[in-house]
Write an enzyme that holds these catalytic residues in place. Structure first.
Site, PDB file in Angstrom:
ATOM      1  N   GLY A   1    -103.796  34.353   0.757  1.00 17.98           N
ATOM      2  CA  GLY A   1    -104.377  34.016   2.053  1.00 17.98           C
ATOM      3  C   GLY A   1    -105.892  33.977   2.143  1.00 17.98           C
ATOM      4  O   GLY A   1    -106.445  33.191   2.901  1.00 17.98           O
TER       5      GLY A   1
ATOM      6  N   GLU B   1    -110.041  39.975   2.942  1.00 13.81           N
ATOM      7  CA  GLU B   1    -108.692  39.694   3.448  1.00 13.81           C
ATOM      8  C   GLU B   1    -108.762  38.605   4.508  1.00 13.81           C
ATOM      9  O   GLU B   1    -109.774  38.469   5.209  1.00 13.81           O
ATOM     10  CB  GLU B   1    -108.103  41.011   3.999  1.00 13.81           C
ATOM     11  N   ASP B   2    -107.691  37.825   4.609  1.00 15.90           N
ATOM     12  CA  ASP B   2    -107.661  36.764   5.621  1.00 15.90           C
ATOM     13  C   ASP B   2    -107.472  37.338   7.020  1.00 15.90           C
ATOM     14  O   ASP B   2    -108.167  36.984   7.956  1.00 15.90           O
ATOM     15  CB  ASP B   2    -106.572  35.715   5.299  1.00 15.90           C
TER      16      ASP B   2
ATOM     17  N   ASP C   1    -103.247  42.513  10.500  1.00 15.43           N
ATOM     18  CA  ASP C   1    -102.266  42.438  11.587  1.00 15.43           C
ATOM     19  C   ASP C   1    -101.837  43.876  11.906  1.00 15.43           C
ATOM     20  O   ASP C   1    -102.550  44.587  12.607  1.00 15.43           O
ATOM     21  CB  ASP C   1    -101.124  41.536  11.083  1.00 15.43           C
TER      22      ASP C   1
ATOM     23  N   LYS D   1    -106.165  41.227  14.467  1.00 11.85           N
ATOM     24  CA  LYS D   1    -105.362  41.252  15.698  1.00 11.85           C
ATOM     25  C   LYS D   1    -105.330  42.694  16.197  1.00 11.85           C
ATOM     26  O   LYS D   1    -104.445  43.465  15.799  1.00 11.85           O
ATOM     27  CB  LYS D   1    -103.927  40.797  15.403  1.00 11.85           C
TER      28      LYS D   1
ATOM     29  N   PHE E   1     -99.031  33.996  16.301  1.00 11.06           N
ATOM     30  CA  PHE E   1     -98.914  33.567  14.909  1.00 11.06           C
ATOM     31  C   PHE E   1     -99.802  32.353  14.666  1.00 11.06           C
ATOM     32  O   PHE E   1     -99.775  31.377  15.405  1.00 11.06           O
ATOM     33  CB  PHE E   1     -97.463  33.225  14.557  1.00 11.06           C
TER      34      PHE E   1
ATOM     35  N   ASP F   1    -100.655  30.812   5.986  1.00  9.58           N
ATOM     36  CA  ASP F   1     -99.514  29.896   5.889  1.00  9.58           C
ATOM     37  C   ASP F   1     -98.385  30.223   6.856  1.00  9.58           C
ATOM     38  O   ASP F   1     -98.262  31.349   7.339  1.00  9.58           O
ATOM     39  CB  ASP F   1     -98.937  29.939   4.475  1.00  9.58           C
TER      40      ASP F   1
ATOM     41  N   ARG G   1    -101.854  26.319   4.419  1.00 11.66           N
ATOM     42  CA  ARG G   1    -103.013  27.043   3.868  1.00 11.66           C
ATOM     43  C   ARG G   1    -104.228  26.139   3.702  1.00 11.66           C
ATOM     44  O   ARG G   1    -105.363  26.571   3.748  1.00 11.66           O
ATOM     45  CB  ARG G   1    -102.679  27.630   2.488  1.00 11.66           C
TER      46      ARG G   1
HETATM   47  P1  IMP Z   1    -100.307  43.405   7.938  1.00 13.22           P
HETATM   48  O1  IMP Z   1     -99.888  44.195   6.737  1.00 13.22           O
HETATM   49  O2  IMP Z   1     -99.306  43.497   9.055  1.00 13.22           O
HETATM   50  O3  IMP Z   1    -101.705  43.741   8.413  1.00 13.22           O
HETATM   51  O4  IMP Z   1    -100.255  41.890   7.550  1.00 13.22           O
HETATM   52  C1  IMP Z   1    -101.209  41.293   6.799  1.00 13.22           C
HETATM   53  C2  IMP Z   1    -100.681  40.051   6.119  1.00 13.22           C
HETATM   54  O5  IMP Z   1     -99.674  39.371   6.885  1.00 13.22           O
HETATM   55  C3  IMP Z   1    -101.817  39.083   5.996  1.00 13.22           C
HETATM   56  O6  IMP Z   1    -102.469  39.250   4.776  1.00 13.22           O
HETATM   57  C4  IMP Z   1    -101.138  37.742   6.121  1.00 13.22           C
HETATM   58  O7  IMP Z   1    -100.759  37.304   4.845  1.00 13.22           O
HETATM   59  C5  IMP Z   1     -99.913  37.991   6.952  1.00 13.22           C
HETATM   60  N1  IMP Z   1    -100.124  37.601   8.364  1.00 13.22           N
HETATM   61  C6  IMP Z   1    -100.372  38.401   9.426  1.00 13.22           C
HETATM   62  N2  IMP Z   1    -100.495  37.701  10.559  1.00 13.22           N
HETATM   63  C7  IMP Z   1    -100.335  36.397  10.208  1.00 13.22           C
HETATM   64  C8  IMP Z   1    -100.374  35.159  10.978  1.00 13.22           C
HETATM   65  O8  IMP Z   1    -100.573  35.107  12.204  1.00 13.22           O
HETATM   66  N3  IMP Z   1    -100.170  34.025  10.250  1.00 13.22           N
HETATM   67  C9  IMP Z   1     -99.942  34.020   8.908  1.00 13.22           C
HETATM   68  N4  IMP Z   1     -99.913  35.149   8.167  1.00 13.22           N
HETATM   69  C10 IMP Z   1    -100.104  36.325   8.821  1.00 13.22           C
HETATM   70 MG    MG Z   2    -102.754  37.963   3.139  1.00 16.19          MG
END
Ligand code: IMP
Ligand code: MG
Length: 181
Positions: free
Chosen positions: A48, A103-104, A107, A135, A156, A163, A169
């Site tokens: 990402g 990091e992208d 969440d 977020k 989302f 992606d 992407r």
């Molecule tokens: P976390 O572990 O819940 O913080 O999720 C992080 C990962 O989930 C990111 O590195 C993304 O790859 C994916 N992710 C979280 N939100 C989104 C979104 O809105 N669109 C696409 N990928 C997401």
């Molecule tokens: Mg990611």
């Protein structure tokens, strides 16, 4: 607003590329001042963060920086916070270094927390996090984000590295899922 269809879902532009570039430039200004002279190792989390990392590194223009790339693979062990992900492809010596994770999006924060913990375990002196997107309403863990490009609602999104089921992407703008109701 411009729309795209990826598989079965429709998305609408929510962050045009120009806005993303402004946010990255601001991050680079702050980071450049703080990291010059620290021989920083940047670690781009694939897949990402590839586009964010490329744009940020071009703006940073540090002369003492290194960049490496790693993938997270699902691991059989389960921690209290969920699935533990193994870091694949990290060959650099981490001990004693200032490491900045690229990091992208953050969440729930579980992914980044897992990476931070493992880098500290490998002996990093200092671990910082730079994420293009955050977020805040989805965050479930206690972590410090050192550099955040933009805070976004709990929707989302795709594009600029992110992606939906492997597609999207490559898009240069960021799009939000259009709610079907
Ligand atoms: P976390 O572990 O819940 O913080 O999720 C992080 C990962 O989930 C990111 O590195 C993304 O790859 C994916 N992710 C979280 N939100 C989104 C979104 O809105 N669109 C696409 N990928 C997401
Ligand atoms: Mg990611």
């Amino acid at each position: 607003m411009k729309r795209v269809k990826l598989w079965d879902k429709e998305f609408e532009v929510s962050l045009p590329n120009a806005d993303i570039q402004i946010a990255i430039k601001k991050m680079a200004d702050t980071m450049g001042k703080e990291l010059e002279g620290k021989e920083t190792l940047f670690i781009c989390i694939l897949n990402g963060a590839f586009m964010f990392a490329a744009e940020l590194m071009k703006e940073l223009e540090l002369t003492d920086a290194e960049i490496s790339f790693l993938k997270l693979a699902s691991y059989s062990g389960i921690s209290s916070t969920g699935e533990v992900k193994e870091l694949i492809g990290l060959n650099e010596v981490i001990t004693g270094r200032t490491v900045v994770i690229l990091e992208d999006i953050v969440d729930t924060g579980h992914t980044i927390k897992g990476v931070i913990d493992q880098l500290i375990e490998k002996g990093a002196r200092e671990v910082k996090v730079a994420t293009l997107l955050f977020k805040p309403n989805a965050l479930k863990v206690d972590i410090k984000l050192d550099y955040v490009g933009m805070e976004i609602p709990n929707d989302f999104i795709v594009g600029f590295g992110l992606d939906y089921d492997r597609r999207g992407r490559n898009l240069k703008d960021i799009y939000t899922l259009v709610k079907s109701n």
